[in-house]
Design a protein around this motif. Structure first.
Motif, PDB file in Angstrom:
ATOM      1  N   THR A  68       0.887  -1.266  -0.022  1.00 26.78           N
ATOM      2  CA  THR A  68      -0.008  -0.065   0.062  1.00 26.78           C
ATOM      3  C   THR A  68       0.915   1.256   0.052  1.00 26.78           C
ATOM      4  O   THR A  68       1.806   1.453   0.785  1.00 26.78           O
ATOM      5  CB  THR A  68      -0.806   0.170   1.007  1.00 26.78           C
ATOM      6  N   VAL A  69       0.609   2.068  -0.825  1.00 31.17           N
ATOM      7  CA  VAL A  69       1.265   3.296  -1.014  1.00 31.17           C
ATOM      8  C   VAL A  69       0.191   4.482  -1.013  1.00 31.17           C
ATOM      9  O   VAL A  69      -0.828   4.565  -1.856  1.00 31.17           O
ATOM     10  CB  VAL A  69       2.008   3.502  -2.205  1.00 31.17           C
ATOM     11  N   VAL A  70       0.054   5.617  -0.407  1.00 36.48           N
ATOM     12  CA  VAL A  70      -0.523   6.701  -0.350  1.00 36.48           C
ATOM     13  C   VAL A  70      -0.065   7.463  -1.360  1.00 36.48           C
ATOM     14  O   VAL A  70       0.986   8.091  -1.409  1.00 36.48           O
ATOM     15  CB  VAL A  70      -0.864   7.525   0.793  1.00 36.48           C
ATOM     16  N   VAL A  71      -1.051   7.874  -2.493  1.00 33.41           N
ATOM     17  CA  VAL A  71      -0.779   8.850  -3.472  1.00 33.41           C
ATOM     18  C   VAL A  71      -1.405  10.136  -3.213  1.00 33.41           C
ATOM     19  O   VAL A  71      -2.640  10.363  -3.073  1.00 33.41           O
ATOM     20  CB  VAL A  71      -1.054   8.022  -4.886  1.00 33.41           C
ATOM     21  N   ILE A  72      -0.725  11.109  -3.256  1.00 29.12           N
ATOM     22  CA  ILE A  72      -1.308  12.654  -3.339  1.00 29.12           C
ATOM     23  C   ILE A  72      -1.297  13.163  -4.625  1.00 29.12           C
ATOM     24  O   ILE A  72      -0.366  13.388  -5.472  1.00 29.12           O
ATOM     25  CB  ILE A  72      -0.453  13.404  -2.215  1.00 29.12           C
ATOM     26  N   TYR A  73      -2.693  13.380  -4.993  1.00 27.22           N
ATOM     27  CA  TYR A  73      -2.902  13.761  -6.301  1.00 27.22           C
ATOM     28  C   TYR A  73      -4.231  14.753  -6.225  1.00 27.22           C
ATOM     29  O   TYR A  73      -5.369  14.634  -5.847  1.00 27.22           O
ATOM     30  CB  TYR A  73      -3.579  12.555  -7.355  1.00 27.22           C
ATOM     31  N   ASN A  74      -3.845  15.853  -6.958  1.00 31.38           N
ATOM     32  CA  ASN A  74      -4.906  17.175  -6.997  1.00 31.38           C
ATOM     33  C   ASN A  74      -5.355  17.474  -5.652  1.00 31.38           C
ATOM     34  O   ASN A  74      -6.548  17.732  -5.490  1.00 31.38           O
ATOM     35  CB  ASN A  74      -6.072  16.814  -7.776  1.00 31.38           C
ATOM     36  N   GLY A  75      -4.462  17.456  -4.490  1.00 28.02           N
ATOM     37  CA  GLY A  75      -4.944  17.779  -3.133  1.00 28.02           C
ATOM     38  C   GLY A  75      -5.513  16.819  -2.359  1.00 28.02           C
ATOM     39  O   GLY A  75      -5.880  16.919  -1.076  1.00 28.02           O
ATOM     40  N   GLU A  76      -5.871  15.457  -2.941  1.00 30.93           N
ATOM     41  CA  GLU A  76      -6.408  14.182  -2.265  1.00 30.93           C
ATOM     42  C   GLU A  76      -5.468  13.277  -2.214  1.00 30.93           C
ATOM     43  O   GLU A  76      -4.535  13.212  -3.057  1.00 30.93           O
ATOM     44  CB  GLU A  76      -7.517  13.853  -3.238  1.00 30.93           C
ATOM     45  N   ASN A  77      -5.932  12.663  -1.129  1.00 34.03           N
ATOM     46  CA  ASN A  77      -4.946  11.246  -0.712  1.00 34.03           C
ATOM     47  C   ASN A  77      -5.700  10.111  -1.087  1.00 34.03           C
ATOM     48  O   ASN A  77      -6.932   9.896  -0.768  1.00 34.03           O
ATOM     49  CB  ASN A  77      -4.643  11.231   0.819  1.00 34.03           C
ATOM     50  N   TYR A  78      -5.060   9.242  -1.877  1.00 32.63           N
ATOM     51  CA  TYR A  78      -5.642   7.779  -2.304  1.00 32.63           C
ATOM     52  C   TYR A  78      -4.618   6.731  -1.871  1.00 32.63           C
ATOM     53  O   TYR A  78      -3.582   6.870  -2.112  1.00 32.63           O
ATOM     54  CB  TYR A  78      -5.894   7.930  -3.794  1.00 32.63           C
ATOM     55  N   GLU A  79      -5.343   5.717  -1.269  1.00 29.40           N
ATOM     56  CA  GLU A  79      -4.535   4.451  -0.909  1.00 29.40           C
ATOM     57  C   GLU A  79      -4.699   3.587  -1.902  1.00 29.40           C
ATOM     58  O   GLU A  79      -5.623   3.073  -2.654  1.00 29.40           O
ATOM     59  CB  GLU A  79      -5.257   3.858   0.431  1.00 29.40           C
ATOM     60  N   ILE A  80      -3.411   3.248  -2.465  1.00 26.10           N
ATOM     61  CA  ILE A  80      -3.312   2.340  -3.883  1.00 26.10           C
ATOM     62  C   ILE A  80      -2.574   1.035  -3.218  1.00 26.10           C
ATOM     63  O   ILE A  80      -1.474   1.246  -2.920  1.00 26.10           O
ATOM     64  CB  ILE A  80      -2.750   3.130  -4.817  1.00 26.10           C
ATOM     65  N   THR A  81      -3.128  -0.016  -3.543  1.00 29.33           N
ATOM     66  CA  THR A  81      -2.779  -1.363  -3.033  1.00 29.33           C
ATOM     67  C   THR A  81      -2.398  -2.081  -4.325  1.00 29.33           C
ATOM     68  O   THR A  81      -3.207  -2.365  -4.952  1.00 29.33           O
ATOM     69  CB  THR A  81      -3.416  -2.038  -2.024  1.00 29.33           C
ATOM     70  N   THR A  82      -1.163  -2.718  -4.253  1.00 35.59           N
ATOM     71  CA  THR A  82      -0.946  -3.787  -5.262  1.00 35.59           C
ATOM     72  C   THR A  82      -1.646  -5.084  -5.294  1.00 35.59           C
ATOM     73  O   THR A  82      -1.741  -5.613  -4.189  1.00 35.59           O
ATOM     74  CB  THR A  82       0.624  -3.915  -5.458  1.00 35.59           C
ATOM     75  N   PHE A  83      -2.088  -5.635  -6.374  1.00 31.07           N
ATOM     76  CA  PHE A  83      -2.610  -7.096  -6.115  1.00 31.07           C
ATOM     77  C   PHE A  83      -1.652  -7.872  -5.427  1.00 31.07           C
ATOM     78  O   PHE A  83      -0.456  -7.738  -5.795  1.00 31.07           O
ATOM     79  CB  PHE A  83      -2.939  -7.578  -7.732  1.00 31.07           C
ATOM     80  N   ARG A  84      -2.360  -8.729  -4.675  1.00 29.21           N
ATOM     81  CA  ARG A  84      -1.207  -9.780  -3.976  1.00 29.21           C
ATOM     82  C   ARG A  84      -1.728 -11.007  -3.626  1.00 29.21           C
ATOM     83  O   ARG A  84      -2.964 -11.159  -3.676  1.00 29.21           O
ATOM     84  CB  ARG A  84      -0.897  -9.042  -2.612  1.00 29.21           C
ATOM     85  N   THR A  85      -0.973 -11.900  -3.112  1.00 27.64           N
ATOM     86  CA  THR A  85      -1.611 -12.948  -2.563  1.00 27.64           C
ATOM     87  C   THR A  85      -0.870 -13.065  -1.330  1.00 27.64           C
ATOM     88  O   THR A  85       0.327 -12.450  -0.886  1.00 27.64           O
ATOM     89  CB  THR A  85      -1.217 -14.386  -3.276  1.00 27.64           C
ATOM     90  N   ASP A  86      -1.540 -13.639  -0.365  1.00 28.37           N
ATOM     91  CA  ASP A  86      -1.070 -13.839   1.196  1.00 28.37           C
ATOM     92  C   ASP A  86      -0.450 -15.233   1.409  1.00 28.37           C
ATOM     93  O   ASP A  86      -0.728 -16.184   0.971  1.00 28.37           O
ATOM     94  CB  ASP A  86      -2.148 -13.423   2.271  1.00 28.37           C
TER      95      ASP A  86
END
Length: 394
Positions: A68-86
């Motif tokens: 998970t990485v938080v991306v700051i774009y146009n003043g908003e925060n978005y949590e973006i998570t890579t597809f994964r297996t556990d």
């Protein structure tokens, strides 16, 4: 498509322009299908964390180990998570290892419930490999794949299932229900903080009565802090709080009043309850003990405070089958009739007393201020500086 999604579409487009897949996933998609308001959108992608950081100049590594990485774009925060297996869940909460993958289908397969395993494209097309939409339509909580595997991977999902009963008024699918009953003991492996976070949401959900009764029905209360042995009291609480007039603080107070065997402070600290709630519940509990002995007086209302007295009377009226609205209004009337509502409103201070009496500070000041307060509350004197002085030193 809801405005929150529309605003985030450019984020998906930038990821796609870099050659990767990106979708809206999880609770925001579920809530949109249920026509509920959404706070944030979650995004899942085939791009690995380092690749996301190359696409967007402003990012925060909040959970990069789990993709998970938080991306700051146009003043908003978005949590973006890579597809994964556990990998394996040896602590019944988090995987020992995660593997980043490029497959959306495999990523959705690891999620908890079918209603949370739906993805949505930037155009609003739904990808629903586990029939989550059908379960939403039927108001059904069903695990993705094998229920026993899902709950032994992450035992907190047991509390999440009960929470969704409370919030959404859904019922639990049969195999999922049986697995919850079988693996409830695994909740003892979960931190109290996480248990409390879910329980708090259960307490304020619209269908909390059903959810709390379900906790007892499935014997889950035995694995929650301080609740083992209090199933009957929990069911009684559930029956009382079905109306939307109760706050979380009042619900805790009701439960503790019904139990009547546990010290309030110790019980709530075992739950890691916020200090503000502990203080408020202790006040209500103490005021309730007074209310059992007598009707409200001006002094009782003044010294306990407005919020505590209103909450206490609501609880007292319900437990003694009295008209709530009428009795609460009585407390409001007493409060409104008080000449002062706090010591800060006194027309004099301790300094005035020292000057008038020509004495140094000491316990006598507190005693005298209390004496003055009571006289003003009971309208023996007015809250006027000169009249108070005349009353003290005739």
């Amino acid at each position: 498509m809801l405005e929150k999604f529309k605003k985030a579409v450019p984020v998906l487009e930038k990821i796609e322009q870099a050659g990767f897949e990106a979708y809206f996933v999880g609770g925001s998609v579920r809530d949109a299908l249920l026509h509920r308001s959404i706070e944030d959108v979650d995004i899942a992608t085939s791009a690995f964390p380092e690749e996301i950081k190359q696409i967007f100049p402003k990012t925060i590594d909040v959970g990069i180990k789990h993709g998970t990485v938080v991306v700051i774009y146009n003043g908003e925060n978005y949590e973006i998570t890579t597809f994964r297996t556990d990998g394996e869940y040896t602590d019944y909460r988090r995987p020992d290892k995660v593997t980043f993958i490029r497959s959306l289908q495999e990523d959705l397969k690891r999620r908890d419930f079918t209603m949370n395993a739906i993805a949505m494209t930037k155009t609003g097309e739904l990808i629903d490999p586990f029939s989550g939409q059908e379960d939403i339509k039927n108001k059904l909580i069903r695990t993705v794949g094998n229920a026993e595997e899902r709950f032994t991977e992450d035992a907190l999902r047991i509390m999440r299932a009960i929470r969704f009963v409370s919030q959404l008024n859904f019922r639990i699918e049969q195999d999922t229900y049986k697995a919850i009953e079988k693996y409830g003991e695994l909740l003892t492996n979960i931190s109290v903080e996480r248990i409390y976070a879910e329980f708090q949401k259960i307490l304020v959900g619209k269908s909390r009565k059903q959810a709390l009764r379900l906790l007892v029905e499935q014997n889950l209360h035995h694995y929650l802090p301080k609740l083992s042995g209090y199933g009957q009291e929990l069911k009684q609480t559930a029956d009382i709080i079905h109306l939307p007039i109760w706050t979380e603080t009042e619900i805790w107070a009701i439960l503790l009043i019904l139990i009547d065997k546990e010290p309030v402070d110790g019980f709530l600290r075992a739950w890691k309850t916020p200090l503000r709630i502990i203080k408020a519940v202790k006040k209500i509990y103490a005021a309730y003990q007074l209310r059992k002995e007598q009707s409200w007086t001006k002094e009782m209302v003044y010294y306990n405070g407005y919020d505590t007295c209103i909450s206490t009377e609501k609880i007292y009226s319900v437990l003694h089958h009295l008209p709530i609205q009428q009795n609460v209004q009585m407390v409001k009337n007493i409060w409104a009739d008080l000449p002062i509502n706090s010591r800060e409103q006194l027309a004099i201070s301790g300094y005035d007393l020292m000057n008038w009496a020509n004495q140094k500070s000491g316990p006598w000041i507190k005693e005298t201020l209390e004496k003055i307060e009571k006289a003003i509350i009971n309208k023996e004197i007015d809250n006027d500086k000169s009249k108070i002085k005349e009353w003290l030193f005739p």
